[in-house]
Design a protein around this motif. Sequence first.
Motif, PDB file in Angstrom:
ATOM      1  N   LEU A 190      40.541  33.395  45.452  1.00 47.23           N
ATOM      2  CA  LEU A 190      41.295  34.597  45.850  1.00 47.23           C
ATOM      3  C   LEU A 190      40.352  35.776  46.059  1.00 47.23           C
ATOM      4  N   THR A 191      40.755  36.682  46.952  1.00 45.67           N
ATOM      5  CA  THR A 191      40.112  37.998  46.993  1.00 45.67           C
ATOM      6  C   THR A 191      41.156  39.004  46.517  1.00 45.67           C
ATOM      7  N   ALA A 192      40.684  40.101  45.892  1.00 49.87           N
ATOM      8  CA  ALA A 192      41.623  41.111  45.388  1.00 49.87           C
ATOM      9  C   ALA A 192      40.953  42.476  45.375  1.00 49.87           C
ATOM     10  N   GLY A 193      41.801  43.492  45.283  1.00 47.37           N
ATOM     11  CA  GLY A 193      41.303  44.860  45.147  1.00 47.37           C
ATOM     12  C   GLY A 193      40.872  45.465  46.473  1.00 47.37           C
ATOM     13  N   PRO A 194      40.303  46.660  46.406  1.00 48.94           N
ATOM     14  CA  PRO A 194      39.805  47.311  47.627  1.00 48.94           C
ATOM     15  C   PRO A 194      38.368  46.876  47.900  1.00 48.94           C
ATOM     16  N   THR A 195      37.814  47.265  49.014  1.00 52.18           N
ATOM     17  CA  THR A 195      36.358  47.187  49.178  1.00 52.18           C
ATOM     18  C   THR A 195      35.837  48.620  49.156  1.00 52.18           C
ATOM     19  N   PHE A 196      34.539  48.742  49.007  1.00 52.48           N
ATOM     20  CA  PHE A 196      33.894  50.062  48.948  1.00 52.48           C
ATOM     21  C   PHE A 196      32.774  50.052  49.968  1.00 52.48           C
ATOM     22  N   GLU A 197      32.925  50.868  50.992  1.00 55.68           N
ATOM     23  CA  GLU A 197      31.945  50.890  52.092  1.00 55.68           C
ATOM     24  C   GLU A 197      31.040  52.096  51.918  1.00 55.68           C
ATOM     25  N   PRO A 198      29.758  51.877  51.580  1.00 57.03           N
ATOM     26  CA  PRO A 198      28.891  53.008  51.246  1.00 57.03           C
ATOM     27  C   PRO A 198      28.635  53.944  52.427  1.00 57.03           C
ATOM     28  N   GLY A 211      44.464  46.267  42.984  1.00 54.79           N
ATOM     29  CA  GLY A 211      44.087  44.900  42.607  1.00 54.79           C
ATOM     30  C   GLY A 211      45.162  44.187  41.796  1.00 54.79           C
ATOM     31  N   LYS A 212      46.242  44.915  41.429  1.00 55.91           N
ATOM     32  CA  LYS A 212      47.246  44.318  40.518  1.00 55.91           C
ATOM     33  C   LYS A 212      47.857  43.045  41.078  1.00 55.91           C
ATOM     34  N   MET A 213      48.192  43.050  42.382  1.00 56.33           N
ATOM     35  CA  MET A 213      48.842  41.861  42.960  1.00 56.33           C
ATOM     36  C   MET A 213      47.883  40.669  42.973  1.00 56.33           C
ATOM     37  N   GLY A 214      46.639  40.914  43.367  1.00 58.73           N
ATOM     38  CA  GLY A 214      45.652  39.820  43.423  1.00 58.73           C
ATOM     39  C   GLY A 214      45.367  39.253  42.039  1.00 58.73           C
ATOM     40  N   TYR A 215      45.252  40.147  41.048  1.00 57.77           N
ATOM     41  CA  TYR A 215      44.975  39.683  39.685  1.00 57.77           C
ATOM     42  C   TYR A 215      46.185  38.917  39.139  1.00 57.77           C
ATOM     43  N   ALA A 216      47.396  39.405  39.459  1.00 67.17           N
ATOM     44  CA  ALA A 216      48.602  38.701  38.998  1.00 67.17           C
ATOM     45  C   ALA A 216      48.656  37.311  39.633  1.00 67.17           C
ATOM     46  N   LEU A 217      48.256  37.227  40.900  1.00 65.96           N
ATOM     47  CA  LEU A 217      48.255  35.912  41.574  1.00 65.96           C
ATOM     48  C   LEU A 217      47.191  34.979  40.992  1.00 65.96           C
ATOM     49  N   ALA A 218      46.035  35.539  40.661  1.00 65.55           N
ATOM     50  CA  ALA A 218      44.981  34.714  40.043  1.00 65.55           C
ATOM     51  C   ALA A 218      45.506  34.130  38.731  1.00 65.55           C
ATOM     52  N   ARG A 219      46.192  34.979  37.942  1.00 67.24           N
ATOM     53  CA  ARG A 219      46.763  34.495  36.670  1.00 67.24           C
ATOM     54  C   ARG A 219      47.843  33.442  36.923  1.00 67.24           C
ATOM     55  N   ALA A 220      48.704  33.714  37.910  1.00 72.44           N
ATOM     56  CA  ALA A 220      49.812  32.782  38.177  1.00 72.44           C
ATOM     57  C   ALA A 220      49.265  31.424  38.622  1.00 72.44           C
ATOM     58  N   CYS A 221      48.189  31.426  39.428  1.00 76.18           N
ATOM     59  CA  CYS A 221      47.580  30.155  39.859  1.00 76.18           C
ATOM     60  C   CYS A 221      46.974  29.442  38.651  1.00 76.18           C
ATOM     61  N   ARG A 222      46.265  30.201  37.812  1.00 77.65           N
ATOM     62  CA  ARG A 222      45.699  29.618  36.586  1.00 77.65           C
ATOM     63  C   ARG A 222      46.813  29.039  35.706  1.00 77.65           C
ATOM     64  N   ASP A 223      47.897  29.808  35.529  1.00 78.10           N
ATOM     65  CA  ASP A 223      48.992  29.353  34.670  1.00 78.10           C
ATOM     66  C   ASP A 223      49.671  28.115  35.248  1.00 78.10           C
ATOM     67  N   ALA A 224      49.583  27.942  36.583  1.00 78.38           N
ATOM     68  CA  ALA A 224      50.175  26.758  37.217  1.00 78.38           C
ATOM     69  C   ALA A 224      49.201  25.576  37.186  1.00 78.38           C
ATOM     70  N   PHE A 268      42.890  29.156  49.772  1.00 79.49           N
ATOM     71  CA  PHE A 268      42.295  30.494  49.827  1.00 79.49           C
ATOM     72  C   PHE A 268      43.419  31.514  49.967  1.00 79.49           C
ATOM     73  N   ILE A 269      43.476  32.477  49.055  1.00 78.92           N
ATOM     74  CA  ILE A 269      44.511  33.511  49.113  1.00 78.92           C
ATOM     75  C   ILE A 269      43.819  34.862  49.269  1.00 78.92           C
ATOM     76  N   ALA A 270      44.009  35.488  50.431  1.00 78.24           N
ATOM     77  CA  ALA A 270      43.332  36.757  50.722  1.00 78.24           C
ATOM     78  C   ALA A 270      44.273  37.903  50.379  1.00 78.24           C
ATOM     79  N   VAL A 271      44.073  38.496  49.217  1.00 79.94           N
ATOM     80  CA  VAL A 271      44.925  39.611  48.802  1.00 79.94           C
ATOM     81  C   VAL A 271      44.184  40.940  48.965  1.00 79.94           C
ATOM     82  N   ALA A 272      42.856  40.890  49.030  1.00 80.33           N
ATOM     83  CA  ALA A 272      42.073  42.136  49.062  1.00 80.33           C
ATOM     84  C   ALA A 272      42.458  43.003  50.251  1.00 80.33           C
ATOM     85  N   ALA A 273      42.420  44.305  50.005  1.00 84.62           N
ATOM     86  CA  ALA A 273      42.596  45.279  51.092  1.00 84.62           C
ATOM     87  C   ALA A 273      41.193  45.565  51.621  1.00 84.62           C
TER      88      ALA A 273
END
Length: 394
Positions: A190-198, A211-224, A268-273
């Motif tokens: 999974l990807t999650a959270g924002p990116t930071f472009e210098p 990043g809350k949705m991506g982290y929740a999905l990472a946990r849900a996949c782990r829990d499954a 592959f789950i692309a959640v990152a913004a």
Amino acid sequence: MTAQHILLGITGGVAAYKSAELVRLLVKAGHTVDVAMSESATRFVTPVTFQALSGRPVYVDLWDARPDNNMAHIELTRRADCFLIAPATADVLARLAHGHCDDLITTLAAARTCPLAVAPAMNKQMWDNPPNQRNIAQLRADGVTVFGPGHGEQACGEVGDGRMLEPEQLFDLLAGLTQAKTLAGRRVLLTAGPTFEPIDPVRGITNLSSGKMGYALARACRDAGAEVTLISGPTALPRPAEVRFIAAGSALSMHAAVMEAVPHHDVFIAVAAVADYRVANASAEKLKKTPGQAPTLTLTENPDILASVAALPSAPFCVGFAAESHNLLAHAQAKRERKRVPLLVANLAQHAMGADDNEIVLLDDHGQHPLPRMDKTGAARAIVAHLAGMLPIR
Ligand code: CTP
């Protein structure tokens, strides 16, 4: 997680003090906690501590006469949704692996009808000791879940494997114990959270993704039951327990990390913004203010990580996200087709970003599947259930 009845067994290790914090976290989250302790556990922390924190009687003795039928070992497990032994000493693991029933905790384990997890806590040599490793393998084969152990500094002063996981990590993992293992044997990236472009070494362009949705999905996949790798942009969130974590900054670094990791994954789950553009003329040195002369930033396009993965010859099953501010379904449908992903999760950006709950629509070849508004953990589990049903049967 929905309120549960949790049976917590505590055996004699110094990590027993951490279990007091675990009880506090569980009770605060609305769960009911029954505590059973071994005699040696009471040498580290007294039952009074756990009674005060759980607000319920604590059991130590197999012959405790308080339950009406005098069978604490049956009564306590029948009302439990799950049973966690934390800390679990090398000795209790050995007795569990061999089916002993010579005290309250081992008898509870034998008589239970609910899932059992153990959180080992011991010195690194005791953890590596071949009989202990055999016992752990036996317990896993018997369907017992093993949480950790962690790696780090130990009470004896040594450094290595064998530390009990932290209370917050055990709290996080407990939620998954009663979940259906619909992703068992799958490896999810999974990807999650924002990116930071210098812009320069101290400034950059980012966005409001928490990043809350991506982290929740990472946990849900782990829990499954999946093996999970999470590649995350900068967030303020704690890392999910038992998830391989890779920190990324810019879209380019996230792209590189994904392309390196993707061959080892089935989903592959692309959640990152991900920022669509980066600064082409980023400065290697901090920009100094020159009065009357505002700098001009030139933007250049970033690679589309999701589209790059979906275009691979042996692409994993890809899931995309679409956060739109208007015309949600039309934009989301177009995005699904453009990025060629079998499953796309659409939501309104202004409702989702930073919030704790989410209202989403799943788009696949069969059309649109709206889900009711729910918290991100619930939404993540619903996405996982849908996704698991779409994966090819192996
Ligand atoms: N995505 C990605 N890499 C990018 C941009 C987006 O992997 N460089 C992924 C996101 O993680 C998400 C999906 O593509 O799963 C949609 O992202 P979004 O930003 O909504 O789509 P864009 O293609 O950037 O379209 P637009 O910004 O025009 O809405």
